[in-house]
Design a protein around this motif. Structure first.
Motif, short mmCIF file in Angstrom:
data_model
loop_
_atom_site.label_atom_id
_atom_site.label_comp_id
_atom_site.label_asym_id
_atom_site.label_seq_id
_atom_site.Cartn_x
_atom_site.Cartn_y
_atom_site.Cartn_z
N SER A 47 30.11 49.77 34.10
CA SER A 47 30.64 49.07 32.93
C SER A 47 31.37 47.80 33.36
O SER A 47 31.59 47.57 34.55
N ASP A 48 31.77 47.01 32.39
CA ASP A 48 32.59 45.83 32.66
C ASP A 48 34.05 46.18 32.90
O ASP A 48 34.87 45.29 33.11
N LEU A 49 34.39 47.45 32.87
CA LEU A 49 35.78 47.87 32.99
C LEU A 49 36.28 47.91 34.43
O LEU A 49 37.48 47.89 34.67
N LEU A 50 35.37 47.97 35.38
CA LEU A 50 35.72 47.93 36.80
C LEU A 50 34.98 46.78 37.44
O LEU A 50 33.99 46.29 36.90
N ASN A 51 35.42 46.39 38.63
CA ASN A 51 34.63 45.42 39.37
C ASN A 51 33.78 46.15 40.41
O ASN A 51 33.99 47.35 40.67
N ALA A 52 32.81 45.46 40.97
CA ALA A 52 31.88 46.10 41.90
C ALA A 52 32.58 46.58 43.18
O ALA A 52 32.15 47.55 43.79
N TRP A 53 33.70 45.94 43.56
CA TRP A 53 34.46 46.39 44.73
C TRP A 53 35.04 47.78 44.50
O TRP A 53 34.97 48.65 45.35
N GLN A 54 35.61 48.00 43.33
CA GLN A 54 36.19 49.31 43.03
C GLN A 54 35.11 50.39 43.06
O GLN A 54 35.34 51.51 43.54
N VAL A 55 33.92 50.07 42.58
CA VAL A 55 32.82 51.03 42.58
C VAL A 55 32.30 51.25 44.01
O VAL A 55 32.02 52.38 44.41
N PHE A 56 32.19 50.16 44.77
CA PHE A 56 31.76 50.28 46.17
C PHE A 56 32.70 51.22 46.91
O PHE A 56 32.26 52.13 47.61
N TYR A 57 34.00 51.01 46.74
CA TYR A 57 34.97 51.87 47.43
C TYR A 57 34.88 53.32 46.92
O TYR A 57 34.98 54.26 47.70
N TYR A 58 34.69 53.48 45.63
CA TYR A 58 34.55 54.82 45.07
C TYR A 58 33.43 55.58 45.80
O TYR A 58 33.59 56.73 46.19
N PHE A 59 32.29 54.92 45.99
CA PHE A 59 31.16 55.60 46.61
C PHE A 59 31.26 55.72 48.13
O PHE A 59 30.90 56.75 48.70
N PHE A 60 31.73 54.66 48.81
CA PHE A 60 31.63 54.62 50.27
C PHE A 60 32.96 54.80 51.01
O PHE A 60 32.95 55.00 52.22
N GLN A 61 34.08 54.67 50.33
CA GLN A 61 35.41 54.85 50.91
C GLN A 61 35.66 53.95 52.12
O GLN A 61 36.27 54.37 53.11
N GLU A 62 35.17 52.74 52.07
CA GLU A 62 35.43 51.78 53.12
C GLU A 62 35.27 50.37 52.58
O GLU A 62 34.69 50.16 51.52
N GLN A 63 35.80 49.43 53.34
CA GLN A 63 35.67 48.03 52.95
C GLN A 63 34.47 47.44 53.68
O GLN A 63 34.30 47.66 54.87
N PRO A 64 33.63 46.69 52.97
CA PRO A 64 32.46 46.08 53.62
C PRO A 64 32.89 44.83 54.40
O PRO A 64 34.05 44.45 54.40
N PHE A 65 31.93 44.19 55.03
CA PHE A 65 32.22 42.95 55.75
C PHE A 65 32.80 41.92 54.77
O PHE A 65 32.66 42.04 53.56
N ASP A 66 33.52 40.93 55.32
CA ASP A 66 34.33 40.01 54.51
C ASP A 66 33.58 39.33 53.37
O ASP A 66 34.08 39.28 52.25
N ASP A 67 32.40 38.76 53.63
CA ASP A 67 31.66 38.08 52.57
C ASP A 67 31.33 39.03 51.42
O ASP A 67 31.42 38.69 50.26
N ALA A 68 30.95 40.24 51.78
CA ALA A 68 30.60 41.24 50.76
C ALA A 68 31.81 41.59 49.92
O ALA A 68 31.71 41.73 48.69
N PHE A 69 32.97 41.74 50.55
CA PHE A 69 34.18 42.07 49.81
C PHE A 69 34.46 41.02 48.74
O PHE A 69 34.75 41.35 47.59
N GLU A 70 34.38 39.76 49.10
CA GLU A 70 34.64 38.67 48.15
C GLU A 70 33.68 38.73 46.96
O GLU A 70 34.08 38.58 45.82
N ILE A 71 32.41 38.92 47.25
CA ILE A 71 31.40 38.99 46.19
C ILE A 71 31.68 40.17 45.26
O ILE A 71 31.68 40.04 44.04
N LEU A 72 31.93 41.33 45.85
CA LEU A 72 32.17 42.54 45.06
C LEU A 72 33.42 42.43 44.20
O LEU A 72 33.42 42.86 43.05
N ALA A 73 34.47 41.86 44.75
CA ALA A 73 35.75 41.79 44.03
C ALA A 73 35.66 40.93 42.77
O ALA A 73 36.39 41.16 41.81
N PHE A 74 34.74 39.96 42.77
CA PHE A 74 34.63 39.05 41.63
C PHE A 74 33.40 39.30 40.77
O PHE A 74 33.01 38.45 39.96
#
Length: 134
Positions: A47-74
């Motif tokens: 949904s539009d209620l979360l950002n892709a970073w929050q969902v990524f962390y929900y599934f994988f429990q880790e932070q991706p490489f820096d470029d990916a983090f920026e893309i996911l957060a926005f």
């Protein structure tokens, strides 16, 4: 079994409560999402209620490489059913998607999909695959 979609107002209320309680803490957000009814959780993570970073962390429990983090957060999580390119790792493009409530990481080169990984270890499996292909 009820196939009616959960009203957006209900989803919004649940997410507002989670985000208010957790502030910016993705670990807390993940724990709260895990405790939800699967149908509600599946609706929220695309949904539009979360950002892709929050969902990524929900599934994988880790932070991706820096470029990916920026893309996911926005990026809103609502794009995840179609997938979002989260950047390049060692000259391979990684795409993060959510299909039927499951995380998917697609590894591709400039021309085609090379491999597709699904499930809670998909991100690490994709990174390992790329590292061994080099």
């Amino acid at each position: 079994m009820n196939d009616e979609p959960i009203p957006f107002a209900v989803l919004s209320e649940v997410v507002d409560r989670i985000l208010e309680d957790c502030d910016e803490d993705v670990v807390c957000t993940r724990m709260r999402l895990t405790a939800l009814d699967p149908a509600m959780r599946d609706a929220i993570v695309v949904s539009d209620l979360l950002n892709a970073w929050q969902v990524f962390y929900y599934f994988f429990q880790e932070q991706p490489f820096d470029d990916a983090f920026e893309i996911l957060a926005f990026t809103p999580a609502s794009v995840l059913p179609q997938g979002i390119s989260i950047g390049e790792y060692r000259e391979c493009t990684l795409t993060f998607a959510v299909t039927n409530g499951r995380p998917v990481i697609i590894v591709s080169d400039d021309l085609q999909e090379m491999r597709r990984f699904s499930g809670p270890h998909a991100y690490q499996e994709a990174i390992r695959f790329i590292d061994t292909e080099e």
